[in-house]
Write a protein that holds these residues in place. Structure first.
Motif, short mmCIF file in Angstrom:
data_model
loop_
_atom_site.label_atom_id
_atom_site.label_comp_id
_atom_site.label_asym_id
_atom_site.label_seq_id
_atom_site.Cartn_x
_atom_site.Cartn_y
_atom_site.Cartn_z
N ASP A 6 -2.60 -0.73 4.29
CA ASP A 6 -3.22 0.49 3.77
C ASP A 6 -4.44 0.85 4.61
O ASP A 6 -5.22 -0.03 4.98
CB ASP A 6 -3.65 0.29 2.32
CG ASP A 6 -2.47 0.22 1.37
OD1 ASP A 6 -1.39 0.72 1.72
OD2 ASP A 6 -2.63 -0.34 0.27
N GLU A 8 -8.02 1.86 5.24
CA GLU A 8 -9.23 1.74 4.44
C GLU A 8 -10.42 2.32 5.18
O GLU A 8 -10.62 2.04 6.36
CB GLU A 8 -9.51 0.28 4.11
CG GLU A 8 -8.52 -0.32 3.14
CD GLU A 8 -8.96 -1.69 2.68
OE1 GLU A 8 -9.96 -1.76 1.96
OE2 GLU A 8 -8.32 -2.65 3.10
N CYS A 117 1.35 2.52 5.54
CA CYS A 117 1.33 3.34 4.33
C CYS A 117 1.71 4.80 4.62
O CYS A 117 1.90 5.58 3.70
CB CYS A 117 -0.05 3.27 3.67
SG CYS A 117 -1.42 3.67 4.77
#
Length: 131
Positions: A6, A8, A117
Motif C-alpha cells: 500500500d 503510504e 494497490c
C-alpha cells in the motif's frame, strides 16, 4: 514514502489526510521521481478505459484539487507541483523507498509488490526495470 504494498504518505510518522484518487495521483507522480507527467497520461493511467475528454477530465481536476487541499491541510502544499501541462512531485521534500533502489542501480532488487494497490503498479514496475 512507502511504495511497496500500500502506498503510504507519512508526515512525522503519522498518515496524512490524502486518500482515494487524490492519493493515487500522488503515488503516480512519486513513482515518476520528479518527472513532469502530462495530465492526459495520469488520467489515462488511473482511469483506465475511460475516454480522455474535457467532460471526463473534470473528475481528474477535482481529484487534483482534493490532493492539493489535503497536502495544504497537512502542511505539505509544496509536495505537488502543477504546471500548464501536468504534475510532478517535488522530490527534494521527501524520502522514498523506491529511490534507494534507483540510486544504487539495483533495479532487479525492487520488490514485486511495488505499488501493488494500484492496477498500473505492475506495468510501471516493468518500465522501471527496463531502464
Amino acid at each position: 514514502m512507502s511504495t511497496f504494498g500500500d502506498f503510504e504518505v507519512l508526515r512525522n510518522g503519522k498518515p496524512t489526510s490524502v486518500t482515494g484518487k487524490a492519493k493515487e495521483i500522488l503515488a503516480y507522480c512519486v513513482a515518476k521521481r520528479g518527472k513532469e507527467i502530462s495530465n492526459e497520461e495520469i488520467y489515462s493511467s488511473l482511469w483506465e478505459g475511460r475516454e480522455y475528454s474535457n467532460v471526463n477530465m473534470k473528475v481528474y481536476y477535482n481529484a487534483v484539487k482534493r490532493l492539493k487541499d489535503a497536502l495544504s491541510e497537512d502542511g505539505l502544499s509544496e509536495l505537488l507541483i502543477s504546471t500548464k501541462r501536468g504534475q510532478l512531485a517535488n522530490t527534494d521534500l521527501f524520502d522514498c523507498d523506491l529511490y534507494g533502489y534507483l540510486d544504487k542501480g539495483d533495479l532487479s532488487g525492487i520488490p514485486d509488490n511495488f505499488l501493488s494497490c494500484y492496477s498500473w503498479g505492475k506495468k510501471m514496475l516493468e518500465e522501471i526495470r527496463k531502464k
